[in-house]
Design a protein around this motif. Structure first.
Motif, PDB file in Angstrom:
ATOM      1  N   THR A   5       0.838  -1.203   0.000  1.00 47.26           N
ATOM      2  CA  THR A   5       0.000   0.000   0.000  1.00 47.26           C
ATOM      3  C   THR A   5       0.874   1.255   0.000  1.00 47.26           C
ATOM      4  O   THR A   5       0.586   2.220  -0.712  1.00 47.26           O
ATOM      5  N   ALA A   6       1.945   1.244   0.789  1.00 45.70           N
ATOM      6  CA  ALA A   6       2.858   2.397   0.830  1.00 45.70           C
ATOM      7  C   ALA A   6       3.480   2.648  -0.539  1.00 45.70           C
ATOM      8  O   ALA A   6       3.596   3.800  -0.982  1.00 45.70           O
ATOM      9  N   ILE A   7       3.870   1.586  -1.225  1.00 46.81           N
ATOM     10  CA  ILE A   7       4.470   1.724  -2.554  1.00 46.81           C
ATOM     11  C   ILE A   7       3.428   2.228  -3.549  1.00 46.81           C
ATOM     12  O   ILE A   7       3.698   3.112  -4.372  1.00 46.81           O
ATOM     13  N   SER A   8       2.230   1.695  -3.471  1.00 47.68           N
ATOM     14  CA  SER A   8       1.154   2.134  -4.359  1.00 47.68           C
ATOM     15  C   SER A   8       0.834   3.619  -4.155  1.00 47.68           C
ATOM     16  O   SER A   8       0.652   4.362  -5.119  1.00 47.68           O
ATOM     17  N   ARG A   9       0.797   4.050  -2.910  1.00 45.82           N
ATOM     18  CA  ARG A   9       0.535   5.473  -2.620  1.00 45.82           C
ATOM     19  C   ARG A   9       1.654   6.350  -3.174  1.00 45.82           C
ATOM     20  O   ARG A   9       1.399   7.447  -3.670  1.00 45.82           O
ATOM     21  N   ALA A  10       2.883   5.878  -3.074  1.00 48.36           N
ATOM     22  CA  ALA A  10       4.013   6.651  -3.596  1.00 48.36           C
ATOM     23  C   ALA A  10       3.913   6.807  -5.111  1.00 48.36           C
ATOM     24  O   ALA A  10       4.258   7.850  -5.663  1.00 48.36           O
ATOM     25  N   ARG A  11       3.416   5.792  -5.781  1.00 52.75           N
ATOM     26  CA  ARG A  11       3.255   5.855  -7.242  1.00 52.75           C
ATOM     27  C   ARG A  11       2.149   6.823  -7.648  1.00 52.75           C
ATOM     28  O   ARG A  11       2.200   7.416  -8.713  1.00 52.75           O
ATOM     29  N   ARG A  12       1.145   6.995  -6.792  1.00 51.02           N
ATOM     30  CA  ARG A  12       0.006   7.853  -7.122  1.00 51.02           C
ATOM     31  C   ARG A  12       0.077   9.233  -6.486  1.00 51.02           C
ATOM     32  O   ARG A  12      -0.736  10.096  -6.797  1.00 51.02           O
ATOM     33  N   ARG A  13       1.022   9.445  -5.604  1.00 48.94           N
ATOM     34  CA  ARG A  13       1.124  10.702  -4.876  1.00 48.94           C
ATOM     35  C   ARG A  13       1.269  11.879  -5.846  1.00 48.94           C
ATOM     36  O   ARG A  13       2.123  11.859  -6.731  1.00 48.94           O
ATOM     37  N   PRO A  14       0.448  12.908  -5.670  1.00 46.04           N
ATOM     38  CA  PRO A  14       0.627  14.102  -6.514  1.00 46.04           C
ATOM     39  C   PRO A  14       1.949  14.784  -6.165  1.00 46.04           C
ATOM     40  O   PRO A  14       2.265  14.981  -4.994  1.00 46.04           O
ATOM     41  N   LEU A  15       2.700  15.127  -7.185  1.00 45.86           N
ATOM     42  CA  LEU A  15       3.992  15.782  -6.989  1.00 45.86           C
ATOM     43  C   LEU A  15       3.989  17.128  -7.686  1.00 45.86           C
ATOM     44  O   LEU A  15       3.389  17.281  -8.745  1.00 45.86           O
ATOM     45  N   GLU A  16       4.667  18.080  -7.090  1.00 46.88           N
ATOM     46  CA  GLU A  16       4.790  19.404  -7.690  1.00 46.88           C
ATOM     47  C   GLU A  16       6.264  19.751  -7.808  1.00 46.88           C
ATOM     48  O   GLU A  16       6.838  20.385  -6.925  1.00 46.88           O
ATOM     49  N   ALA A  17       6.864  19.307  -8.905  1.00 43.15           N
ATOM     50  CA  ALA A  17       8.290  19.558  -9.119  1.00 43.15           C
ATOM     51  C   ALA A  17       8.508  21.007  -9.505  1.00 43.15           C
ATOM     52  O   ALA A  17       7.729  21.594 -10.270  1.00 43.15           O
ATOM     53  N   SER A  18       9.547  21.579  -8.931  1.00 42.64           N
ATOM     54  CA  SER A  18       9.932  22.948  -9.250  1.00 42.64           C
ATOM     55  C   SER A  18      11.436  23.068  -9.046  1.00 42.64           C
ATOM     56  O   SER A  18      12.086  22.130  -8.597  1.00 42.64           O
ATOM     57  N   GLY A  19      11.975  24.199  -9.385  1.00 42.56           N
ATOM     58  CA  GLY A  19      13.387  24.456  -9.138  1.00 42.56           C
ATOM     59  C   GLY A  19      13.577  24.846  -7.686  1.00 42.56           C
ATOM     60  O   GLY A  19      13.294  25.964  -7.295  1.00 42.56           O
ATOM     61  N   ALA A  20      14.027  23.898  -6.863  1.00 47.59           N
ATOM     62  CA  ALA A  20      14.189  24.141  -5.429  1.00 47.59           C
ATOM     63  C   ALA A  20      15.665  24.344  -5.097  1.00 47.59           C
ATOM     64  O   ALA A  20      16.508  23.550  -5.515  1.00 47.59           O
ATOM     65  N   PRO A  21      15.999  25.392  -4.333  1.00 48.81           N
ATOM     66  CA  PRO A  21      17.393  25.595  -3.942  1.00 48.81           C
ATOM     67  C   PRO A  21      17.859  24.502  -2.979  1.00 48.81           C
ATOM     68  O   PRO A  21      17.146  24.145  -2.039  1.00 48.81           O
ATOM     69  N   LEU A  22      19.056  23.989  -3.229  1.00 48.81           N
ATOM     70  CA  LEU A  22      19.602  22.959  -2.345  1.00 48.81           C
ATOM     71  C   LEU A  22      19.676  23.460  -0.902  1.00 48.81           C
ATOM     72  O   LEU A  22      19.420  22.706   0.032  1.00 48.81           O
ATOM     73  N   ARG A  23      20.021  24.719  -0.707  1.00 51.96           N
ATOM     74  CA  ARG A  23      20.139  25.259   0.647  1.00 51.96           C
ATOM     75  C   ARG A  23      18.815  25.097   1.415  1.00 51.96           C
ATOM     76  O   ARG A  23      18.814  24.767   2.591  1.00 51.96           O
ATOM     77  N   MET A  24      17.691  25.320   0.735  1.00 48.48           N
ATOM     78  CA  MET A  24      16.391  25.173   1.386  1.00 48.48           C
ATOM     79  C   MET A  24      16.153  23.711   1.791  1.00 48.48           C
ATOM     80  O   MET A  24      15.687  23.436   2.891  1.00 48.48           O
ATOM     81  N   LEU A  25      16.494  22.777   0.916  1.00 50.16           N
ATOM     82  CA  LEU A  25      16.269  21.363   1.204  1.00 50.16           C
ATOM     83  C   LEU A  25      17.140  20.863   2.353  1.00 50.16           C
ATOM     84  O   LEU A  25      16.758  19.950   3.074  1.00 50.16           O
ATOM     85  N   LEU A  26      18.309  21.463   2.510  1.00 52.45           N
ATOM     86  CA  LEU A  26      19.288  20.984   3.483  1.00 52.45           C
ATOM     87  C   LEU A  26      19.305  21.804   4.764  1.00 52.45           C
ATOM     88  O   LEU A  26      20.141  21.576   5.634  1.00 52.45           O
ATOM     89  N   GLY A  27      18.383  22.740   4.892  1.00 53.20           N
ATOM     90  CA  GLY A  27      18.339  23.604   6.065  1.00 53.20           C
ATOM     91  C   GLY A  27      18.304  22.808   7.362  1.00 53.20           C
ATOM     92  O   GLY A  27      17.597  21.822   7.484  1.00 53.20           O
ATOM     93  N   GLY A  28      19.118  23.234   8.336  1.00 55.67           N
ATOM     94  CA  GLY A  28      19.163  22.572   9.628  1.00 55.67           C
ATOM     95  C   GLY A  28      20.206  21.477   9.718  1.00 55.67           C
ATOM     96  O   GLY A  28      20.401  20.896  10.786  1.00 55.67           O
ATOM     97  N   HIS A  29      20.888  21.193   8.613  1.00 51.30           N
ATOM     98  CA  HIS A  29      21.913  20.148   8.602  1.00 51.30           C
ATOM     99  C   HIS A  29      23.282  20.764   8.334  1.00 51.30           C
ATOM    100  O   HIS A  29      23.391  21.876   7.818  1.00 51.30           O
ATOM    101  N   VAL A  30      24.316  20.029   8.672  1.00 49.95           N
ATOM    102  CA  VAL A  30      25.691  20.447   8.397  1.00 49.95           C
ATOM    103  C   VAL A  30      26.030  19.947   6.998  1.00 49.95           C
ATOM    104  O   VAL A  30      26.053  18.739   6.756  1.00 49.95           O
ATOM    105  N   VAL A  31      26.250  20.868   6.068  1.00 50.37           N
ATOM    106  CA  VAL A  31      26.460  20.503   4.672  1.00 50.37           C
ATOM    107  C   VAL A  31      27.944  20.595   4.339  1.00 50.37           C
ATOM    108  O   VAL A  31      28.586  21.612   4.585  1.00 50.37           O
ATOM    109  N   ILE A  32      28.476  19.511   3.785  1.00 49.60           N
ATOM    110  CA  ILE A  32      29.858  19.444   3.342  1.00 49.60           C
ATOM    111  C   ILE A  32      29.837  19.377   1.816  1.00 49.60           C
ATOM    112  O   ILE A  32      29.245  18.464   1.242  1.00 49.60           O
TER     113      ILE A  32
END
Length: 148
Positions: A5-32
């Motif tokens: 069921t989890a895999i099936s939901r992942a296949r059907r999940r609505p996604l909204e792809a956009s140009g996302a800055p890496l800094r935003m995705l990695l916020g709160g982590h130590v980035v090397i």
């Protein structure tokens, strides 16, 4: 059944792809990274879906994440939790090979995340050094080079 069921939901999940800055995705982590300005580096992803993957693997605490770029991808190496010590390659393959052993575990969550990531044009791999997320660079996905 829950794992499928989890895999099936992942296949059907609505996604909204956009140009996302890496800094935003990695916020709160130590980035090397050897790449100086990650804020100017965009990946073509659904930012919520990617952040969920990072949170699933890394948990709540700040974690060291290594970032490198290829021509077409930003590759994030997340530390491998102990629960993934025996996993190699694609989490989805590991889950399917032994549903009884991996259903309801981090492997199931990562397999569902793999399905979402592949729908966005990326990959998820696990090896002895951790979890690698291959996120398509926005410039490569849009067909043009707009490196800043």
């Amino acid at each position: 059944m829950q794992a499928l069921t989890a895999i099936s939901r992942a296949r059907r999940r609505p996604l909204e792809a956009s140009g996302a800055p890496l800094r935003m995705l990695l916020g709160g982590h130590v980035v090397i990274s050897d790449d100086g300005d990650l804020g100017g580096r965009l990946v073509s992803v659904d930012p919520i879906a990617v952040r969920e993957i990072i949170d699933t693997v890394c948990g709540e605490e700040p974690t060291e994440i290594h970032v490198r770029r290829t021509d077409d991808f930003a590759v994030l190496r997340l530390p491998g939790p102990e629960a993934l010590a025996e996993v190699r390659g694609a989490p989805l393959v590991t889950l399917v090979q032994s549903l009884q052993m991996h259903a309801g575990t981090l492997v199931e969550s990562l397999a569902a995340a793999q399905v979402v990531t592949e729908r966005l044009g990326g990959r998820v791999e696990v090896d002895g050094n951790g979890v690698q997320l291959w996120l398509p660079r926005f410039e490569a996905a849009s067909g043009g080079r707009t490196d800043r």
